[in-house]
Write an enzyme that holds these catalytic residues in place. Structure first.
Site, PDB file in Angstrom:
ATOM      1  N   LYS A 173       0.842  -1.196   0.000  1.00 59.87           N
ATOM      2  CA  LYS A 173       0.000   0.000   0.000  1.00 59.87           C
ATOM      3  C   LYS A 173       0.877   1.246   0.000  1.00 59.87           C
ATOM      4  O   LYS A 173       1.744   1.399   0.851  1.00 59.87           O
ATOM      5  CB  LYS A 173      -0.921  -0.012   1.213  1.00 59.87           C
ATOM      6  CG  LYS A 173      -1.876  -1.210   1.222  1.00 59.87           C
ATOM      7  CD  LYS A 173      -2.694  -1.295   2.487  1.00 59.87           C
ATOM      8  CE  LYS A 173      -1.846  -1.646   3.697  1.00 59.87           C
ATOM      9  NZ  LYS A 173      -2.650  -1.943   4.890  1.00 59.87           N
ATOM     10  N   THR A 204      -8.177   8.976   8.910  1.00 55.94           N
ATOM     11  CA  THR A 204      -7.736   7.768   8.203  1.00 55.94           C
ATOM     12  C   THR A 204      -7.686   6.544   9.128  1.00 55.94           C
ATOM     13  O   THR A 204      -7.122   5.524   8.763  1.00 55.94           O
ATOM     14  CB  THR A 204      -6.342   7.991   7.592  1.00 55.94           C
ATOM     15  OG1 THR A 204      -5.421   8.339   8.645  1.00 55.94           O
ATOM     16  CG2 THR A 204      -6.373   9.121   6.569  1.00 55.94           C
ATOM     17  N   GLY A 206      -8.299   3.239  10.584  1.00 55.98           N
ATOM     18  CA  GLY A 206      -8.928   2.006  10.105  1.00 55.98           C
ATOM     19  C   GLY A 206      -8.843   1.766   8.615  1.00 55.98           C
ATOM     20  O   GLY A 206      -9.501   0.861   8.093  1.00 55.98           O
ATOM     21  N   THR A 207      -7.996   2.530   7.906  1.00 48.21           N
ATOM     22  CA  THR A 207      -7.913   2.350   6.453  1.00 48.21           C
ATOM     23  C   THR A 207      -7.373   0.966   6.078  1.00 48.21           C
ATOM     24  O   THR A 207      -7.868   0.334   5.148  1.00 48.21           O
ATOM     25  CB  THR A 207      -7.027   3.433   5.808  1.00 48.21           C
ATOM     26  OG1 THR A 207      -5.780   3.493   6.490  1.00 48.21           O
ATOM     27  CG2 THR A 207      -7.701   4.790   5.872  1.00 48.21           C
ATOM     28  N   GLY A 208      -6.351   0.500   6.781  1.00 41.75           N
ATOM     29  CA  GLY A 208      -5.783  -0.810   6.460  1.00 41.75           C
ATOM     30  C   GLY A 208      -6.767  -1.935   6.709  1.00 41.75           C
ATOM     31  O   GLY A 208      -6.885  -2.873   5.895  1.00 41.75           O
ATOM     32  N   CYS A 209      -7.489  -1.849   7.820  1.00 48.40           N
ATOM     33  CA  CYS A 209      -8.515  -2.851   8.137  1.00 48.40           C
ATOM     34  C   CYS A 209      -9.573  -2.878   7.041  1.00 48.40           C
ATOM     35  O   CYS A 209      -9.982  -3.936   6.563  1.00 48.40           O
ATOM     36  CB  CYS A 209      -9.186  -2.525   9.469  1.00 48.40           C
ATOM     37  SG  CYS A 209      -8.089  -2.244  10.864  1.00 48.40           S
TER      38      CYS A 209
END
Length: 260
Positions: A173, A204, A206-209
């Site tokens: 990412k 932002t 929690g973007t990866g989750c």
């Protein structure tokens, strides 16, 4: 309806972890389930406590899911301890789980290590090999590859290095980049770029989750890997761009922006 399981920690403030995963799954029209690896006391200003779930209870949760409602895909997020990593890997192998998307939560956005060395080694040796796809951010890709990443070429080199020990798909990412948010998909020597514009927001959390859950939803529906990533990236861009304002710190995405 397709079914997706999230194995992750709980965020009591609702922005990340299990809560973000289940919101994403609902928005993507799949049936979401959860195995909770830890309770966290956190909000938009920080994490103030973590209570790890006993490994025996994590195993029992996984047993209950796979002996009744078999998932079409699995997303794995926060797993903080070596013993939890091992029991999750063992159970997913036992049940021959498919389409495992692993978000290797190892390094925070600020660059702080979130896993102790023993747990990180177990993650790399036992859990990552079980995954169909891993979704490291740039700091995590640096840990996994042992390389410094400062450019698109560096991202490709890091993916090639990670691929020497891992045969599945790698999505690095690019949101930590300064100019853009382009992501690199690398699988068995093939490269695909997914372009994204930097969205000017501090919200932002929690973007990866959210991204890894959305990809798992696409795979559960039978989409190709590239289509799953593309639709997940479109979804997260919309959720970021919706401009939800919640909390005093780095707030969450608007997972339900499509739902009015």
């Amino acid at each position: 309806m397709k079914k997706v399981l999230s194995i992750a920690g709980s965020d009591c403030s609702g922005g990340a972890g299990i809560q973000a995963d289940l919101k994403t799954m609902t928005a993507m029209n799949v049936y979401g389930m959860s195995v909770i690896t830890a309770l966290t006391a956190q909000n938009t200003t920080g994490v103030y406590g973590i209570a790890e779930t006993p490994k025996e209870f994590v195993a029992k949760q996984i047993d209950c899911i796979f002996t009744d409602i078999i998932p079409d895909a699995v997303k794995i997020g926060m797993v903080s301890g070596k013993e939890l990593v091992e029991v999750i890997a063992d159970k997913l192998t036992e049940y021959e789980a498919k389409f495992i998307v692993l978000d290797p939560v190892m390094v925070s956005t600020s660059g702080s290590r979130l896993l102790e060395e023993e747990a990180a080694q177990a993650l790399m040796k036992k859990l990552i090999p079980c995954a169909y796809m891993i979704t490291p951010n740039i700091p995590e890709a640096e840990v996994l590859s042992g390389l410094s990443i400062r450019s698109a070429a560096d991202m490709i080199n890091a993916a090639k290095e990670i691929a020497k020990a891992y045969q599945g798909a790698i999505l690095i990412k690019g949101g930590h980049g300064q100019q853009d948010a382009n992501d690199l998909l690398y699988m068995q020597g093939e490269i695909a770029w997914f372009e994204g514009k930097k969205i000017d927001t501090k919200n932002t959390h929690g973007t990866g989750c959210t991204l890894s859950s959305a990809i798992a939803c696409g795979l559960a529906k039978g989409y190709s890997l590239e289509k799953s990533v593309r639709e997940a990236k479109e979804y997260i861009s919309g959720a970021l761009g919706a401009g939800l304002q919640v909390g005093k710190g780095n707030g969450p995405l608007n997972h339900c922006f499509r739902m009015g």
